[in-house]
Design a protein around this motif. Sequence first.
Motif, PDB file in Angstrom:
ATOM      1  N   LEU A  32       2.713  -0.909   4.473  1.00  0.00           N
ATOM      2  CA  LEU A  32       1.723   0.161   4.522  1.00  0.00           C
ATOM      3  C   LEU A  32       2.346   1.543   4.704  1.00  0.00           C
ATOM      4  O   LEU A  32       3.030   1.794   5.698  1.00  0.00           O
ATOM      5  N   ALA A  60      -1.932  -1.559  -3.976  1.00  0.00           N
ATOM      6  CA  ALA A  60      -2.952  -0.549  -3.710  1.00  0.00           C
ATOM      7  C   ALA A  60      -2.255   0.801  -3.629  1.00  0.00           C
ATOM      8  O   ALA A  60      -1.151   0.902  -3.087  1.00  0.00           O
ATOM      9  N   VAL A 113       0.866  -1.178   0.000  1.00  0.00           N
ATOM     10  CA  VAL A 113       0.000   0.000   0.000  1.00  0.00           C
ATOM     11  C   VAL A 113       0.903   1.229   0.000  1.00  0.00           C
ATOM     12  O   VAL A 113       1.441   1.623   1.035  1.00  0.00           O
ATOM     13  N   ALA A 172      -6.779  -0.499  -0.543  1.00  0.00           N
ATOM     14  CA  ALA A 172      -6.053  -1.396   0.357  1.00  0.00           C
ATOM     15  C   ALA A 172      -7.029  -2.234   1.183  1.00  0.00           C
ATOM     16  O   ALA A 172      -6.872  -3.461   1.289  1.00  0.00           O
TER      17      ALA A 172
END
Length: 160
Positions: free
Chosen positions: A51, A31, A7, A37
């Motif tokens: 992330l 994503a 992400v 995500a």
Amino acid sequence: MAAILIVEDDKTTNDMICDYLQDAGHTVYQAYDGRRALALFAEAAIELVILDIMLPYINGMQVLSEIREGSMVPVLMLTALNDEWTQINSFDSLADDYITKPFSMVLLGKRVLALLHWPATAASGIRVPQAVFDEQFPIGADYLYFAVEGYGDFFLADVS
């Protein structure tokens, strides 16, 4: 190997991470924002999340919070935010690791492997190291020998 959700809103960085992890044998999902995500996380059997925090639509801290509502999958925060408060807040929100940008792709890969060695148990969500049992010292009536990667060798006496 593992199914990993990347992400990251910067396409170049996202693609670079995906290429590196795919070359290492992982399946990757990309994503570029928080909404996508969460949708991918709900659709796929994700085993680890990388992330970013500063994301469009839903920021990374909120994504982490929503993931933690139902899963203990390892989450590695990868962000340009290097202040102590953000790092502490991430760990308090149950992030498993934190890397600041710029970063080494090799070290990212090593941290991914380390996080994948701590699988969550289905019932408790608690991660425990995977033991590597040595054929030289099999389970016996009086002892059990095993090695935990990165932690050393252990003998448990009287396991009968």
